[in-house]
Design a protein around this motif. Structure first.
Motif, PDB file in Angstrom:
ATOM      1  N   ALA A   1       0.829  -1.219   0.000  1.00 47.48           N
ATOM      2  CA  ALA A   1       0.000   0.000   0.000  1.00 47.48           C
ATOM      3  C   ALA A   1       0.858   1.262   0.000  1.00 47.48           C
ATOM      4  O   ALA A   1       0.570   2.198  -0.756  1.00 47.48           O
ATOM      5  N   VAL A   2       1.897   1.318   0.826  1.00 48.14           N
ATOM      6  CA  VAL A   2       2.693   2.548   0.883  1.00 48.14           C
ATOM      7  C   VAL A   2       3.516   2.733  -0.383  1.00 48.14           C
ATOM      8  O   VAL A   2       3.698   3.865  -0.846  1.00 48.14           O
ATOM      9  N   VAL A   3       3.988   1.636  -0.975  1.00 48.15           N
ATOM     10  CA  VAL A   3       4.730   1.741  -2.233  1.00 48.15           C
ATOM     11  C   VAL A   3       3.817   2.257  -3.340  1.00 48.15           C
ATOM     12  O   VAL A   3       4.153   3.179  -4.077  1.00 48.15           O
ATOM     13  N   ARG A   4       2.620   1.685  -3.454  1.00 53.05           N
ATOM     14  CA  ARG A   4       1.682   2.136  -4.488  1.00 53.05           C
ATOM     15  C   ARG A   4       1.325   3.615  -4.301  1.00 53.05           C
ATOM     16  O   ARG A   4       1.308   4.386  -5.252  1.00 53.05           O
TER      17      ARG A   4
ATOM     18  N   LEU B   1       4.370   5.881  -5.234  1.00 56.21           N
ATOM     19  CA  LEU B   1       4.552   5.963  -6.682  1.00 56.21           C
ATOM     20  C   LEU B   1       3.486   6.849  -7.318  1.00 56.21           C
ATOM     21  O   LEU B   1       3.773   7.614  -8.241  1.00 56.21           O
ATOM     22  N   GLY B   2       2.265   6.774  -6.824  1.00 56.90           N
ATOM     23  CA  GLY B   2       1.217   7.678  -7.299  1.00 56.90           C
ATOM     24  C   GLY B   2       1.556   9.128  -6.998  1.00 56.90           C
ATOM     25  O   GLY B   2       1.383  10.004  -7.853  1.00 56.90           O
TER      26      GLY B   2
ATOM     27  N   LEU C   1       4.369   2.243 -12.861  1.00 57.31           N
ATOM     28  CA  LEU C   1       5.300   1.255 -12.312  1.00 57.31           C
ATOM     29  C   LEU C   1       4.706   0.509 -11.121  1.00 57.31           C
ATOM     30  O   LEU C   1       5.310  -0.439 -10.616  1.00 57.31           O
ATOM     31  N   GLY C   2       3.526   0.934 -10.675  1.00 61.28           N
ATOM     32  CA  GLY C   2       2.949   0.424  -9.439  1.00 61.28           C
ATOM     33  C   GLY C   2       2.737  -1.070  -9.397  1.00 61.28           C
ATOM     34  O   GLY C   2       3.126  -1.722  -8.426  1.00 61.28           O
TER      35      GLY C   2
ATOM     36  N   ARG D   1      13.501   7.804  -6.283  1.00 54.29           N
ATOM     37  CA  ARG D   1      12.860   8.281  -7.515  1.00 54.29           C
ATOM     38  C   ARG D   1      13.903   8.592  -8.585  1.00 54.29           C
ATOM     39  O   ARG D   1      14.961   9.136  -8.279  1.00 54.29           O
ATOM     40  N   PRO D   2      13.581   8.267  -9.834  1.00 52.64           N
ATOM     41  CA  PRO D   2      14.498   8.614 -10.931  1.00 52.64           C
ATOM     42  C   PRO D   2      14.635  10.131 -11.055  1.00 52.64           C
ATOM     43  O   PRO D   2      13.669  10.857 -10.835  1.00 52.64           O
ATOM     44  N   LYS D   3      15.825  10.586 -11.390  1.00 49.62           N
ATOM     45  CA  LYS D   3      16.058  12.026 -11.530  1.00 49.62           C
ATOM     46  C   LYS D   3      15.754  12.524 -12.941  1.00 49.62           C
ATOM     47  O   LYS D   3      15.493  13.685 -13.141  1.00 49.62           O
TER      48      LYS D   3
END
Length: 150
Positions: free
Chosen positions: A40-43, A46-47, A54-55, A83-85
């Protein structure tokens, strides 16, 4: 340390270390509910970072690695996203636990119920690996990278 509730999700998290900037980190208790909470926290993160595409794969692979940690570790499980830069960079995902032994990729028989988690990580990510815990601590970190959808 007493577990806290993540106010946005209502689930137990030992500590929300950081969710600002280009990195998000959480520590979870070695409890079966940690898998659901980590997903849940990863999703959600990412949102928040506009990386929702990517979720599904990120959540699946985090779920596999946290489940592996639960199977072998009795201490806290850490999850970290970087996070990607830029548009050509990748999302870095790390799952840490206090057990120093790296996971082994196994060959599961067709009727085996387990043994495919690391294969799934290896085949679904652009790169993956393990490294020892931070200096002065036991344990390991299993990491993987996901390319941004193009």
């Amino acid at each position: 340390m007493k577990p806290d509730m993540d106010p946005s999700l209502g689930w137990e998290v030992i500590g929300v270390l950081d969710t600002e900037g280009d990195c998000a980190e959480w520590d979870f208790p070695a409890d079966p509910g940690a898998v659901r909470t980590a997903r849940a926290v990863v999703r959600k993160q990412l949102g928040d970072w506009d990386l929702a595409p990517l979720g599904d794969v990120a959540v699946l692979l985090v779920s596999e690695l946290v489940t592996n940690s639960l199977r072998y570790a009795s201490g806290p499980i850490g999850v970290r996203l970087v996070r990607p830069k830029g548009p050509l960079d990748t999302l870095l995902v790390e799952v840490s636990d206090p057990v120093p032994d790296p996971p082994r990729e196994r060959v599961a028989a067709l009727d085996d119920e387990g043994g495919r988690g690391i294969q799934l990580v290896a085949r679904s990510s652009s790169r993956w690996g393990t490294r020892p815990g931070r200096t002065g601590t036991a344990g390991k970190t299993v990491w993987f990278e996901l390319a941004l959808p193009g």
